[in-house]
Design a protein around this motif. Structure first.
Motif, short mmCIF file in Angstrom:
data_model
loop_
_atom_site.label_atom_id
_atom_site.label_comp_id
_atom_site.label_asym_id
_atom_site.label_seq_id
_atom_site.Cartn_x
_atom_site.Cartn_y
_atom_site.Cartn_z
N ARG A 81 0.85 -1.20 0.00
CA ARG A 81 0.00 0.00 0.00
C ARG A 81 0.89 1.25 0.00
N ARG A 82 0.55 2.21 -0.87
CA ARG A 82 1.34 3.43 -0.98
C ARG A 82 0.42 4.64 -0.82
N ASP A 83 0.38 5.15 0.37
CA ASP A 83 -0.39 6.36 0.63
C ASP A 83 0.10 6.99 1.92
N ALA A 84 -0.50 8.11 2.32
CA ALA A 84 -0.05 8.85 3.51
C ALA A 84 -0.14 8.00 4.77
N SER A 85 -1.19 7.21 4.85
CA SER A 85 -1.37 6.38 6.04
C SER A 85 -0.27 5.33 6.15
N ALA A 86 0.07 4.69 5.02
CA ALA A 86 1.12 3.68 5.03
C ALA A 86 2.48 4.31 5.35
N ALA A 87 2.72 5.51 4.79
CA ALA A 87 3.99 6.19 5.06
C ALA A 87 4.09 6.57 6.54
N LEU B 201 9.88 7.67 14.75
CA LEU B 201 9.43 8.94 15.32
C LEU B 201 8.15 8.75 16.12
N PRO B 202 7.90 9.59 17.11
CA PRO B 202 6.61 9.54 17.82
C PRO B 202 5.46 9.68 16.83
N SER B 203 4.34 9.08 17.15
CA SER B 203 3.22 8.99 16.21
C SER B 203 2.80 10.34 15.64
N ARG B 204 2.62 11.33 16.50
CA ARG B 204 2.16 12.63 16.01
C ARG B 204 3.20 13.31 15.13
N MET B 205 4.46 13.11 15.45
CA MET B 205 5.51 13.69 14.63
C MET B 205 5.58 12.99 13.27
N ALA B 206 5.38 11.67 13.26
CA ALA B 206 5.37 10.92 12.00
C ALA B 206 4.24 11.40 11.11
N VAL C 185 2.37 14.87 6.37
CA VAL C 185 1.55 15.99 5.91
C VAL C 185 2.43 17.05 5.24
N LEU C 186 3.58 17.32 5.81
CA LEU C 186 4.46 18.37 5.29
C LEU C 186 5.30 17.92 4.09
N HIS C 187 5.40 16.60 3.90
CA HIS C 187 6.23 16.08 2.80
C HIS C 187 5.44 15.13 1.90
N ASP C 188 4.13 15.28 1.87
CA ASP C 188 3.26 14.44 1.06
C ASP C 188 3.64 14.59 -0.42
N PRO C 189 4.03 13.51 -1.07
CA PRO C 189 4.49 13.62 -2.47
C PRO C 189 3.32 13.83 -3.44
N VAL C 190 3.63 14.33 -4.61
CA VAL C 190 2.61 14.52 -5.64
C VAL C 190 2.06 13.17 -6.07
N ASP C 191 2.93 12.20 -6.17
CA ASP C 191 2.50 10.83 -6.48
C ASP C 191 3.28 9.90 -5.56
N TRP C 192 3.07 8.62 -5.68
CA TRP C 192 3.72 7.64 -4.80
C TRP C 192 4.60 6.69 -5.59
N THR C 193 5.29 7.26 -6.57
CA THR C 193 6.21 6.47 -7.38
C THR C 193 7.47 6.15 -6.57
N ASN C 194 8.28 5.24 -7.10
CA ASN C 194 9.54 4.91 -6.43
C ASN C 194 10.41 6.15 -6.27
N ALA C 195 10.42 7.01 -7.28
CA ALA C 195 11.24 8.22 -7.22
C ALA C 195 10.76 9.16 -6.12
N SER C 196 9.44 9.29 -5.99
CA SER C 196 8.89 10.16 -4.94
C SER C 196 9.17 9.60 -3.56
N LEU C 197 9.08 8.28 -3.41
CA LEU C 197 9.39 7.66 -2.12
C LEU C 197 10.88 7.81 -1.78
N ALA C 198 11.72 7.70 -2.79
CA ALA C 198 13.17 7.88 -2.56
C ALA C 198 13.45 9.31 -2.09
#
Length: 397
Positions: free
Chosen positions: A281-287, A295-300, A305-318
């Motif tokens: 699964r590749r989305d904000a929740s999985a990340a 990291l502590p849950s709230r910080m994670a 939220v602050l680094h949410d990628p435009v898409d969830w490609t391998n390049a964006s995850l890298a």
């Protein structure tokens, strides 16, 4: 009508009854020198008493010259070799003080920092040191001898040792006296700044992070300008104004205004690797779930939220993974001397003899401890410098 105080002849006057000054007085007294120890405070060792959470981190068993900042990184070698952590431990054990090691070689009293101050007071008494507290209007002049005056006393002395400390923690009585005296006698001062001090967020970063005050994580923090010397793996703490914790305090000593620091939030780990698995699964929740491993849950959650990628490609995850390991921050400043544990900078070591701490320009004038441009890491190093520089001067003054 006021009368001038009677001038007393002594061998050594030490200005400052802190760690360095008391150790210097003790060492000189053991040599049979007539020593007067002066301080404007009403009691000795005030900063010792509050150190280490009241338990005094009196040395570090791993202490070496590489653990210090200075314009001359070799200057501290002689003094540190002359009085080592083992020598300090022997002194502590001789007085029956129980101690323990925390992390990274840091030694603390089991009971209280009062034990260290009491030890120093006893050593001073045995060495015949005369202690004068509450001294006001201290001045030093040189004619055919060194003359030290206060509002109530005056001394002619062969040697005067400046152990007046730095500018940190002004509420404990920090003053500029040591630097003023150095400049009076023509000695250069390396620009001073707060060290081992919390960093303050910029306005933008404060909005994004300060509601998470109290959360902490193990990180690697480094000052970008000095990455080799100023890289530390320890805890980071988010505060109501910025960042603190051992990793940040250490880095602060190397940080200069306007520069960035870099923080690795997941040392030695590929945190987002699970998202690269087939059918993962590749989305904000999985990340966020993956980042909670470091990291502590709230910080994670905030990080995603602050680094949410435009898409969830391998390049964006890298790229997201890279940001976790290279979080760049440009602090707006520090919490200043009020929260600083030490002062970086001070009397230029070029002006001093490394073996004796004596001024090269003014025979009989010595500078030791925090007033000198030698600043240790967090964890007992600054106390070891105080003991060692005090002993070096005390064996010569």
């Amino acid at each position: 009508m006021t009368t001038k105080p009677h001038v007393q002849k002594v061998d050594v006057v030490v200005l400052g009854a802190g760690a360095a000054g008391m150790m210097c007085a003790i060492e000189a007294g053991k040599r049979g020198r007539r020593v007067v120890l002066l301080d404007h405070a009403e009691r000795v060792g005030k900063k010792i008493l509050i150190s280490g959470g009241g338990r005094c981190n009196f040395t570090n068993i791993h202490c070496r010259p590489e653990n210090f900042l200075s314009e001359n990184l070799h200057f501290a070698k002689s003094a540190l070799a002359r009085f080592t952590p083992s020598d300090m431990i022997a002194m502590v054990e001789r007085h029956g003080i129980r101690y323990h090691e925390k992390t990274l070689g840091q030694l603390f009293c089991d009971r209280s920092a009062h034990d260290i101050v009491t030890m120093l007071e006893r050593e001073c008494a045995e060495a015949g040191i005369r202690i004068i507290l509450g001294a006001k209007a201290i001045s030093v002049e040189r004619n055919d001898y060194l003359e030290v005056r206060t509002s109530e006393s005056a001394f002619h002395s062969e040697s005067v040792v400046i152990a007046t400390g730095g500018l940190s923690i002004p509420k404990m009585g920090a003053t500029t006296l040591g630097y003023t005296l150095a400049e009076q006698f023509g000695l250069r001062i390396v620009a001073c700044r707060p060290g081992l001090v919390p960093l303050v967020f910029s306005a933008e970063d404060r909005e994004q992070w300060c509601d998470l005050a109290g959360l902490s994580a193990e990180v690697v923090a480094q000052a970008r300008a000095r990455p080799r010397e100023g890289s530390f793996r320890e805890k980071m703490l988010i505060t109501h104004r910025g960042l603190s914790g051992p990793a940040i305090l250490q880095t602060s000593s190397y940080w200069q205004p306007g520069e960035a620091i870099t923080i690795d939030l997941a040392p030695d780990l590929n945190v987002l690797a699970p998202l690269l698995a087939r059918n993962a699964r590749r989305d904000a929740s999985a990340a966020a779930n993956a980042i909670r491993a470091v990291l502590p849950s709230r910080m994670a959650e905030r990080w995603v939220v602050l680094h949410d990628p435009v898409d969830w490609t391998n390049a964006s995850l890298a790229k997201m993974e890279q940001h976790l390991h290279q979080w760049p921050l440009t602090p707006a400043g520090t919490e200043g001397y009020a929260k600083a544990e030490v002062t970086v900078g001070g009397v230029d070591t070029v002006e001093l003899d490394a073996k004796t701490m004596q001024s090269r320009k003014v025979p009989g004038l010595y500078f030791i401890g925090e007033v000198v441009d030698v600043t240790g890491w967090l964890g007992g190093y600054n106390f070891q410098w105080a003991w060692a520089s005090g002993v070096s001067a005390g064996q010569s003054a």
